[in-house]
Design a protein around this motif. Structure first.
Motif, PDB file in Angstrom:
ATOM      1  N   HIS A   1      21.493 105.017 -30.857  1.00  0.00           N
ATOM      2  CA  HIS A   1      22.897 104.849 -31.241  1.00  0.00           C
ATOM      3  C   HIS A   1      23.270 103.369 -31.452  1.00  0.00           C
TER       4      HIS A   1
ATOM      5  N   HIS B   1      24.604 101.469 -34.847  1.00  0.00           N
ATOM      6  CA  HIS B   1      25.831 100.676 -35.021  1.00  0.00           C
ATOM      7  C   HIS B   1      25.516  99.431 -35.870  1.00  0.00           C
TER       8      HIS B   1
ATOM      9  N   SER C   1      31.672  98.016 -28.253  1.00  0.00           N
ATOM     10  CA  SER C   1      32.229  99.367 -28.263  1.00  0.00           C
ATOM     11  C   SER C   1      32.793  99.705 -26.894  1.00  0.00           C
TER      12      SER C   1
ATOM     13  N   ASP D   1      32.394 105.368 -33.780  1.00  0.00           N
ATOM     14  CA  ASP D   1      31.254 106.280 -33.794  1.00  0.00           C
ATOM     15  C   ASP D   1      31.299 107.213 -35.012  1.00  0.00           C
TER      16      ASP D   1
HETATM   17 ZN    ZN Z   1      29.267 103.772 -30.355  1.00  0.00          ZN
END
Ligand code: ZN
Ligand code: KG4
Length: 333
Positions: free
Chosen positions: A111, A115, A136, A302
Motif C-alpha cells: 500500500h 501511494h 497519511s 486511499d
Molecule cells: Zn493510505
C-alpha cells in the motif's frame, strides 16, 4: 486483445476498485465508510464488514465505468498490506477468488509503495530519482524513489502519523472524524499565533505524539481561564496546529533533499491534500529550486488506481503472487 489490470484496495476504511488499460486509468471507484464518524475513528470490525458489503458492487461499477468486460481483465492487483488485518482479508480473498475464476495472474501490492506510484496514474510523472513524502492517517515516511519498484526508506514517524496528529487534535477540538480536511478549512481563516514546540528528533524520523500532548495541555490551561476558549479561537488554533505540523514535515524534507542532493520532491497520501503543506512546498520550490509533484486529489487519499498502476509495473517486471498470499498487517516498503 489488450488486457486490463483490476486494482483492489481495502487496507483501511475505503473500499476501492480501479481499471488500468492502455497506459491509463479508465475508472477509479471508492466507497468511503461514513459509519466510523460516529465512533471518532476507524473501528476495525465494522470496517471489515463494510468491505464485505461494498466490494462486489464497487468492482462491478469499476468494470462498467471502464467500458470493458470481465474477460478483458488480464491480472488482478490487490493490497496485501500494510493495514488492518480484517479489512485486508476481504480484498485479498476477493482478489484470489476473482483471479482463480478467470485463470489470470495475481499481483500483490504494498500500500505504501502504491501511494508513491500514484504519481504515475497521470501526467506529469516525476523522473527518477525523486523524494516522496508520504503522509497519511497511518504513516509518515520520506522515501527515495530510485525506480518504480526500487524505493528506500530514509525516515518515518516513531509514533503517530501526521494524519493522526490532525485527527487527534480534531477530537480535542470537538471536530468530526477524520478532522484533517476540517482543520485545513478552518486554518485558512485563522492566524497561527499560538506557538507549539517542534519535536527534537534526530535524523529524518518524525514524532507527533509530543505535539498532541502539548496541544492537550495548552487547551486545558486556556479553558481553565476561559471555558469558551476553543469556540472563540477555533480558527487560530487550527491555523497554529497546521502551521506546526507542516513545518515539522517541511524541515525534514529539506534535510532529506540536502542529504541526498535530490531536488525533485513529491508528496503522497491523504495529508498531501492539505493546503498549508501544498503552499509551503511551492514556496520551497521557488527558494530552493525544487520541482514539486502533487497528485490529483482522487489519487492522494486511499484508492485502487494506485494499486492498479503498481500492479502494472510489477506485471512488466514479471513479479507475480499466488493463491497462498496472506494479508500482512505490517510490511516494510
Ligand atoms: Zn493510505
Ligand atoms: O491516505 P489516507 O486517505 O488514508 C490512510 O491510508 O490513512 O489518509 C487519511 C488521512 C486522515 O488522517 C485525514 O484527516 C487526512 O488524511 N487528511 C487531511 C486532509 N485531507 C485528508 N489532513 C490535513 N488536511 C487535509 N486537507
Amino acid at each position: 486483445m489488450k488486457k486490463a489490470i483490476l486494482g483492489i484496495e481495502s487496507s483501511c476504511d475505503d473500499t476501492s476498485a480501479a481499471i488500468w488499460m492502455d497506459g491509463q486509468i479508465l475508472s477509479n471507484v471508492v466507497a468511503s465508510q461514513e459509519i466510523h464518524q460516529a465512533y471518532g475513528g476507524v473501528v476495525p470490525e465494522v470496517a471489515s464488514r463494510a468491505h464485505q458489503e461494498n466490494l462486489i458492487p464497487v468492482v462491478e461499477t469499476a468494470i462498467r465505468k471502464a467500458g470493458i468486460t470481465r474477460h478483458q481483465i488480464g491480472a488482478v492487483a490487490f493490497t496485501r498490506g500494510p493495514g488492518l488485518m480484517g479489512s485486508l482479508l476481504v480484498g485479498v480473498s476477493f482478489a484470489k477468488a476473482f483471479a482463480l475464476s478467470l485463470d489470470i495472474p495475481l499481483i500483490e501490492v504494498n500500500h505504501m509503495q502504491a501511494h508513491v506510484l500514484a504519481h504515475f496514474a497521470r501526467d506529469p510523472k516525476p523522473e527518477f530519482p525523486f523524494l516522496c513524502l508520504t503522509v497519511s492517517g497511518g504513516h509518515t515516511q520520506i522515501i527515495v524513489v530510485k525506480d518504480y519498484l526500487d524505493m528506500e526508506l530514509l525516515g518515518e514517524s516513531i509514533d503517530d502519523a501526521a494524519g493522526e496528529a490532525f485527527d487527534k487534535t480534531g477530537k480535542l477540538l470537538g471536530l468530526p472524524y477524520p478532522a484533517g480536511p476540517k482543520i485545513d478549512q478552518l486554518a485558512q481563516l485563522g492566524t497561527p499565533r499560538f506557538k507549539f514546540p517542534e519535536p527534537q528528533i534526530e535524523g529524518l524520523n518524525f514524532s507527533f505524539s509530543g505535539l498532541k500532548t502539548s496541544i492537550l495541555y495548552f487547551l486545558q490551561r486556556q479553558q481553565k481561564e476561559n471555558p469558551a476558549f476553543i469556540r472563540e479561537n477555533l480558527e487560530d488554533i487550527c491555523a497554529s496546529v497546521q502551521d506546526r505540523i507542516v513545518s515539522i514535515l517541511i524541515r525534514k524534507l529539506r534535510k532529506a533533499s540536502v542529504q541526498t542532493g535530490i531536488k525533485r520532491v513529491a508528496i503522497a497520501g491523504g495529508v498531501s491534500a492539505n493546503s498549508g503543506l501544498r503552499k509551503s512546498l511551492s514556496e520551497n520550490a521557488e527558494t530552493l529550486g525544487w520541482t514539486v509533484f502533487i497528485p490529483d486529489f482522487e489519487f492522494c487519499t486511499d484508492n485502487a488506481a494506485m494499486i492498479a498502476v503498481t500492479g502494472y509495473y510489477k506485471f512488466l517486471a514479471g513479479v507475480f503472487s499466488n493463491q497462498t498470499a496472506a494479508p500482512l498487517a505490517r510490511w516494510e516498503i
